[in-house]
Design a protein around this motif. Structure first.
Motif, PDB file in Angstrom:
ATOM      1  N   PRO A   1       0.810  -1.229   0.000  1.00 41.43           N
ATOM      2  CA  PRO A   1       0.000   0.000   0.000  1.00 41.43           C
ATOM      3  C   PRO A   1       0.840   1.274   0.000  1.00 41.43           C
ATOM      4  CG  PRO A   1      -0.903  -1.604   1.538  1.00 41.43           C
ATOM      5  CD  PRO A   1       0.414  -2.151   1.084  1.00 41.43           C
ATOM      6  N   GLU A   2       1.887   1.332   0.808  1.00 42.38           N
ATOM      7  CA  GLU A   2       2.585   2.617   0.935  1.00 42.38           C
ATOM      8  C   GLU A   2       3.354   2.980  -0.333  1.00 42.38           C
ATOM      9  OE1 GLU A   2       5.097   2.502   4.433  1.00 42.38           O
ATOM     10  OE2 GLU A   2       6.699   1.497   3.374  1.00 42.38           O
ATOM     11  N   LEU A   3       3.697   1.973  -1.139  1.00 43.19           N
ATOM     12  CA  LEU A   3       4.374   2.263  -2.409  1.00 43.19           C
ATOM     13  C   LEU A   3       3.376   2.537  -3.537  1.00 43.19           C
ATOM     14  CD1 LEU A   3       7.194  -0.442  -2.251  1.00 43.19           C
ATOM     15  CD2 LEU A   3       7.443   2.034  -1.942  1.00 43.19           C
ATOM     16  N   GLY A   4       2.097   2.340  -3.254  1.00 43.27           N
ATOM     17  CA  GLY A   4       1.091   2.562  -4.303  1.00 43.27           C
ATOM     18  C   GLY A   4       0.968   1.376  -5.246  1.00 43.27           C
ATOM     19  N   LEU A   5       1.579   0.239  -4.871  1.00 42.99           N
ATOM     20  CA  LEU A   5       1.439  -0.974  -5.691  1.00 42.99           C
ATOM     21  C   LEU A   5       0.026  -1.514  -5.581  1.00 42.99           C
ATOM     22  CD1 LEU A   5       4.809  -2.727  -4.754  1.00 42.99           C
ATOM     23  CD2 LEU A   5       4.129  -2.044  -7.060  1.00 42.99           C
ATOM     24  N   THR A   6      -0.517  -1.456  -4.374  1.00 44.04           N
ATOM     25  CA  THR A   6      -1.858  -1.958  -4.099  1.00 44.04           C
ATOM     26  C   THR A   6      -2.878  -0.943  -4.591  1.00 44.04           C
ATOM     27  OG1 THR A   6      -1.003  -3.051  -2.133  1.00 44.04           O
ATOM     28  CG2 THR A   6      -3.391  -2.697  -2.238  1.00 44.04           C
TER      29      THR A   6
END
Lengths: 470, 202
Positions: free
Chosen positions: A113-118
């Motif tokens: 989530p924090e990398l914006g992958l999710t």
């Protein structure tokens, strides 16, 4: 008749029905960690297979790595060996590996989530049962075993049976000192640890509408503890605001088009659910587990069950749990003395968790004879916490401040209970032996409750000690 | 590859393991995940429960040595997705698990290894456990194709999802062959996904 988000995502990612009758489902994101993957990569080598979609596959190390000294080689030779394997497998198979040097290492369910992958509308697989966490974004996120990791690596796909959908509506609002952790513990207490088998849990209602993404992640994370392999929340503005600007998020005009598409993936208003459950948020108290599975849970003001008032298998389960926990039937869970306090895990190690715990810890002192540790979920969480001075609050109060990893949630590294120590823990499982000692005992609760217990040296109702928060 | 993968029936003695909600941390504690292979897991199955029971655990009871059918109760295999749990059972010698219900990830992991998980009623689970405890030497046949458990003149109906039964009986439970067999079809789905296409970004 409308469709649920689960049905829409499922339809979009279905390649075909397999001869077995299972669905061949494409996985839009595959997250890999060091502990459940080495055998899968070995299976690829044995069959001379490659990773079909390396650009959709990302690796990190979280389960076994030490949280004290990160000097290589690690003091723990097995940790070093497993780390070397994930490092080498990432190179050999062409995967991006978020190791410590990238500043993006952390618990796989924190960094996705924090990398914006999710992102909403995706299918996500990971060899870890807490993969359900990513459902907070309106993704269908599925925990898998090692042979299935091999399958996803080699083909991009999973063979899986369709799921039913249970809508869980939590209406109204939560009382002061009641957190997302309490909501999911309440749900599991209500529906049981196997109530969700065969279902995806769709969470919604006023309480979820008001929740931050981190709160939604805490709830979705523990879906599996209720037996549901998948849990999700429909995406909304809160979701989009969280994703915007993150490293792997769509940028510029593409982001606006993404939001348009994400909006279409929400469950339709007239969607048909296989089951509906309604819960009043006002009924939820700060929760504490007293047994050996997360369904053995009570409000902090409640008394423990008395096996004499129960029959059959239920009686046997309660007797077994109380005997293991060395707790008295009918006693209060409050004022139970603790030996260890653990704030961390993929359930509760994000910045908002640390902020809430720090509010409670501020100006206090960890009780004598209590070992207390705070383990941030990722390097980025750690950095943010240090920028806010939270580490100083914890250190001043007598907590240890560690490096990012899974740590004492499953105790694969040196962070373990000793003997029959009892631990107030913000993690997700109170199974026998879970925290590294076969006789060690776990009391699950929210991070604020753990901080309060650390200071008091016993289980306390955070509402009686904390400053007004949410 | 000419190995016969078909799992049509399993015949052998049984081992009863009473209790609900036996999680995979108990089947194989996390310290045995500290390895890059599944080798040697069999001897550590239920290790902490066995130690706690001082030799009284069924897996320490020589009367059940060599059993291939594990008889459990409700929600067996809950918790962690670790495939190490069914791997450990398999390496101990378990080829079929019969019980009231199974946790979902555990069930799926067993299937990918060709281990049968078959559901019986609560009463039948208890009756089978009683029968095995009374005489551990009795032989059982898990008839996967016929969905029935037999021992001598007695039999109990088994519930196995149709797709799983077909996969076991036809020997196609290892999905890898099917999953890697249609790469163009998979690529078409991949290419159609808005997020893969970058939402129209260049």
């Amino acid at each position: 008749m409308g469709k649920t988000l689960l049905e829409k995502v499922w339809d979009l990612h279905t390649v075909r029905e397999l001869p077995s009758g299972q669905t061949q489902l494409f996985m839009g994101l595959h997250l890999v960690h060091e502990v459940t993957s080495p055998q899968a990569f070995q299976m690829l080598r044995e069959r001379d297979l490659s990773v079909r979609y390396p650009e959709r596959t990302f690796a990190t190390a979280d389960h076994i790595i030490p949280t004290d000294s990160r000097r290589r080689p690690y003091a723990d030779a097995m940790a070093e060996e497993m780390f070397v394997h994930i490092e080498r497998n990432s190179v050999d198979f062409g995967l991006e590996f978020f190791d410590e040097s990238t500043g993006r290492q952390g618990i796989v369910h924190v960094i996705g989530p924090e990398l914006g992958l999710t992102q909403p509308g995706m299918t996500i697989a990971c060899g870890d049962s807490h993969t359900s966490t990513h459902g907070a974004f309106g993704a269908v996120a599925i925990g898998i075993g090692t042979s299935q990791i091999r399958d996803v690596l080699a083909s991009g796909c999973l063979a899986i049976d369709p799921l039913k959908v249970r809508r869980i509506d939590v209406s109204g609002s939560l009382g002061r000192g009641v957190y997302a952790k309490d909501v999911i513990l309440h749900i599991i207490g209500h529906l049981g640890v196997h109530g969700g088998v065969g279902y995806a849990y769709e969470y919604g209602g006023d309480v979820f509408d008001a929740f931050s993404m981190e709160e939604r992640m805490t709830v979705c994370n523990m879906s599996i503890e209720g037996g549901a392999r998948v849990g999700y929340v429909n995406p909304d503005q809160t979701t989009y605001d969280y994703i915007r600007g993150r490293e792997f998020a769509p940028k510029g005009a593409a982001f606006d088009r993404a939001v348009e598409w994400w909006e279409t993936m929400k469950s339709d208003a007239d969607a048909d659910y296989d089951s509906l459950v309604e819960i009043d948020g006002a009924d939820i108290e700060p929760m504490v587990t007293w047994g050996i599975n997360p369904g053995q849970v009570a409000g902090v003001g409640e008394k423990l069950p008395d096996p004499d008032s129960l029959e059959g298998a239920q009686r046997a389960s309660v007797e077994e749990a109380l005997a293991f926990m060395k707790l008295q039937p009918g006693a209060a869970i409050a004022e139970t003395p603790i030996d260890v306090a653990f704030i961390g895990s993929c359930t509760n190690s994000r910045i908002s968790d640390l902020r809430e715990a720090a509010k409670v810890a501020a100006g206090g002192r960890v009780a004598k004879n209590v070992k207390a540790l705070v383990v941030p979920g990722s390097q980025q969480v750690l950095k943010q916490a240090e920028a806010e001075g939270l580490h100083e609050t914890f250190l001043a109060a007598g907590f240890e401040w560690r490096q990012a990893g899974c740590s004492m949630c499953l105790a694969m590294n040196p962070d373990k209970l000793v003997g029959d120590q009892i631990c107030a823990s913000s993690s997700n499982r109170n199974f026998k032996g879970r925290q590294g000692s076969p006789t060690g005992r776990t009391l699950l609760m929210s991070p604020a409750m753990v901080a309060a217990a650390a200071l008091a040296g016993e289980v306390v109702d955070v509402r009686t000690v904390s400053r007004p928060t949410a | 590859m000419t190995t016969d993968m078909r799992v049509i029936e399993i015949t052998g003695t049984a081992i009863p393991l009473r209790g609900n909600d036996i999680d995979t941390d108990r089947v194989i504690p996390a310290r045995y995940l500290r390895a890059v292979t599944f080798d040697g897991l069999g001897e550590h199955v239920f290790e902490d429960d066995r130690k706690a029971m001082g030799g009284a655990h069924p897996f320490d009871n020589p009367r059940y040595a060599g059993a291939s059918v594990l008889v459990v109760n409700n929600n067996f295999g809950s918790g962690s997705s670790r495939e190490h749990a069914p791997q450990a059972l398999l390496r101990w010698g378990i080829e079929a698990v019969v019980g009231k219900s199974f946790a979902e990830i555990f069930f799926g992991n067993c299937y990918t290894l060709g281990i049968v998980c078959a559901v019986v009623s609560s009463d039948d689970a208890a009756e089978i456990q009683n029968a095995v405890e009374a005489d551990p030497a009795i032989e059982f046949t898990v008839d996967v194709d016929g969905c029935v458990l037999r021992s001598g003149s007695r039999q109990w109906p088994l519930s196995i999802p149709e797709a799983v039964r077909d996969g076991l009986v036809s020997g196609t439970w290892d999905a890898i062959g099917e999953l890697v067999g249609n790469p163009a079809e998979v690529r078409r789905v991949h290419d159609s996904l808005p997020y893969v296409r970058g939402f129209g970004a260049d």
